[in-house]
Design an enzyme around this catalytic site. Sequence first.
Site, PDB file in Angstrom:
ATOM      1  N   GLU A  95       0.823  -1.213   0.000  1.00 32.29           N
ATOM      2  CA  GLU A  95       0.000   0.000   0.000  1.00 32.29           C
ATOM      3  C   GLU A  95       0.859   1.265   0.000  1.00 32.29           C
ATOM      4  O   GLU A  95       0.510   2.255  -0.645  1.00 32.29           O
ATOM      5  CB  GLU A  95      -0.970   0.005   1.186  1.00 32.29           C
ATOM      6  CG  GLU A  95      -2.092  -1.017   1.082  1.00 32.29           C
ATOM      7  CD  GLU A  95      -2.979  -0.828  -0.143  1.00 32.29           C
ATOM      8  OE1 GLU A  95      -2.979   0.261  -0.747  1.00 32.29           O
ATOM      9  OE2 GLU A  95      -3.677  -1.792  -0.506  1.00 32.29           O
TER      10      GLU A  95
ATOM     11  N   LEU B 140      11.223   4.696  -8.065  1.00 32.84           N
ATOM     12  CA  LEU B 140       9.791   4.597  -7.734  1.00 32.84           C
ATOM     13  C   LEU B 140       9.173   5.962  -7.407  1.00 32.84           C
ATOM     14  O   LEU B 140       7.953   6.128  -7.469  1.00 32.84           O
ATOM     15  CB  LEU B 140       9.612   3.631  -6.555  1.00 32.84           C
ATOM     16  CG  LEU B 140       8.283   2.903  -6.391  1.00 32.84           C
ATOM     17  CD1 LEU B 140       7.827   2.223  -7.680  1.00 32.84           C
ATOM     18  CD2 LEU B 140       8.363   1.882  -5.265  1.00 32.84           C
TER      19      LEU B 140
ATOM     20  N   TYR C 153      -5.976   7.002   3.964  1.00 28.78           N
ATOM     21  CA  TYR C 153      -6.210   5.892   3.040  1.00 28.78           C
ATOM     22  C   TYR C 153      -5.511   4.619   3.505  1.00 28.78           C
ATOM     23  O   TYR C 153      -6.129   3.552   3.624  1.00 28.78           O
ATOM     24  CB  TYR C 153      -5.738   6.247   1.625  1.00 28.78           C
ATOM     25  CG  TYR C 153      -5.546   4.995   0.798  1.00 28.78           C
ATOM     26  CD1 TYR C 153      -6.654   4.338   0.270  1.00 28.78           C
ATOM     27  CD2 TYR C 153      -4.291   4.420   0.612  1.00 28.78           C
ATOM     28  CE1 TYR C 153      -6.507   3.144  -0.427  1.00 28.78           C
ATOM     29  CE2 TYR C 153      -4.134   3.235  -0.073  1.00 28.78           C
ATOM     30  CZ  TYR C 153      -5.240   2.611  -0.599  1.00 28.78           C
ATOM     31  OH  TYR C 153      -5.101   1.437  -1.261  1.00 28.78           O
TER      32      TYR C 153
ATOM     33  N   ASP D 223      -9.437   5.642  -2.035  1.00 24.62           N
ATOM     34  CA  ASP D 223      -8.307   6.118  -2.834  1.00 24.62           C
ATOM     35  C   ASP D 223      -8.866   6.815  -4.080  1.00 24.62           C
ATOM     36  O   ASP D 223     -10.077   7.064  -4.166  1.00 24.62           O
ATOM     37  CB  ASP D 223      -7.369   4.952  -3.198  1.00 24.62           C
ATOM     38  CG  ASP D 223      -7.970   4.024  -4.237  1.00 24.62           C
ATOM     39  OD1 ASP D 223      -9.208   4.101  -4.485  1.00 24.62           O
ATOM     40  OD2 ASP D 223      -7.225   3.215  -4.824  1.00 24.62           O
TER      41      ASP D 223
END
Length: 346
Positions: A46, A89, A127, A145
Site C-alpha cells: 500500500e 519509484l 487511506y 483512494d
Amino acid sequence: MRDAKLSTDEVSRRLLAWYDRHARVLPWRVPPGQGRADPYRVWLSEVMLQQTTVAAVKAYFERFTALWPNVKAMAEADDADVMAEWAGLGYYARARNLLACARAVVAQGGFPTDRAGLRELPGIGAYTSAAIAAIAHDAPETVVDGNVERVVARLFAVDTPLPRAKPELIALAETLTPALRPGDYAQAMMDLGATICTPRSPACGICPLLDLCAARAQGIAADLPRKLAKKPKPQRTGIVWLGWRGDQVLVETRPAKGLLGGTLAFPSTGWDGTDLPPPAAADWEPTGEVRHVFTHFELVLTVLVAEIAGEPDRGRLVSGETLDPSSLPGLMRKVWTLARADHRKG
DNA sequence: GTCCAGGCTT
DNA sequence: AAGCCTGGAC
C-alpha cells in the site's frame, strides 16, 4: 443530483460477486476466500501504491520482500540500501517513512490492528490506515483512494470538483461499506475503478453497477469526477556537476528532507535559485542539458563535466563501473546516461 | 512532444 | 495549500 433510492446493499452484493470472478491477481494479494493477508505485505504494497501504478510496483514489491521478508528485517536494514532499492519509484519520502515506520512497529512489538493505531505511524495516512485494517484484518473500514473517489462520484453523480468534493465522497463511500467481507469489498471497489470505471473511457457496458449508476443514467460518467483546473508549472534551471577522476565519479547523498531527499545524486546547485559553488575546482565544460518534470515545476539542468585533480570540497568518489544506474532517481539516471556517453567519447 | 493519475506531510 | 516523482495514455 443523487439517486436517493440507491440500494447500498445491492452495490456491495454485486461488487463482491464481481470480485469473486474478476479479482486481479497481484503479488501482495490473497485471492478472495483464501484467508488473511500478512499485514507487513499489505503495508509495504500500500505504501508503494501511494501515487504509483500497480504495473510499476510489482517488481519493486518482489525485490523488497525477497530482501526483507518481514517487518523486523526491514527495521534492521541500512537506510542507504532501502533508498537504493526504492530508486526510480519516486516520492522518496515514502522510503524514508517506510524505514521509520518499520522501526516504530518493531519497537511496539508489531503492527497495530486497528485503523487509529495504524494512522499514527509515519507514512500511513487516512487511506493507508483504512486499507491495512480492511485488507489484513477484514475490519469494516471505508477505503477511499483515487479509484474509489471516481467510482463514488459517478455512482452518485457528484459534480462538485475535487479536491473540494472529497469529504462528500468519503461520506457517500461510507454508506456503501458492508459489514460482511469489508476487506474484499474495499479491494473490489479499487479493482472496479482500476479496470472498468477508469478515468478516460469507462467500460460501462460490462460494469456490474451499470443500472445503479447515476452518472451513467445522465450520460456524464466519463466527465466525473470533475477537477479544479491545475496551475501551470514554472520552469527552473540549475547546474549539475559530473566530476571524474579516471573512471571514478563524484556522488553525494542528498539532504534527508525536501526534493529527492536522501537519494544518491551528483552534486548540483539548488533548483530554486540557490547558487551553490561547484564541488571541486576544475575546468568545468558543458556537455548537454537534462529535462525533468516534477509535480510543481519543470527542471532544466545543465550538465558540466570535468576531470578533477585535487580533493573535492563535497561528495565522494565511487567507481563509475560499479555505479548502478538503478540506484539513482530518474533525474540522476538521465544525467548519468548523458555524462557517461560523453566520457566514453573522451 | 503533452496530459494526466495518484496519498502523505507540513 | 503547497511540496513531493514517475510512467503510461494520447
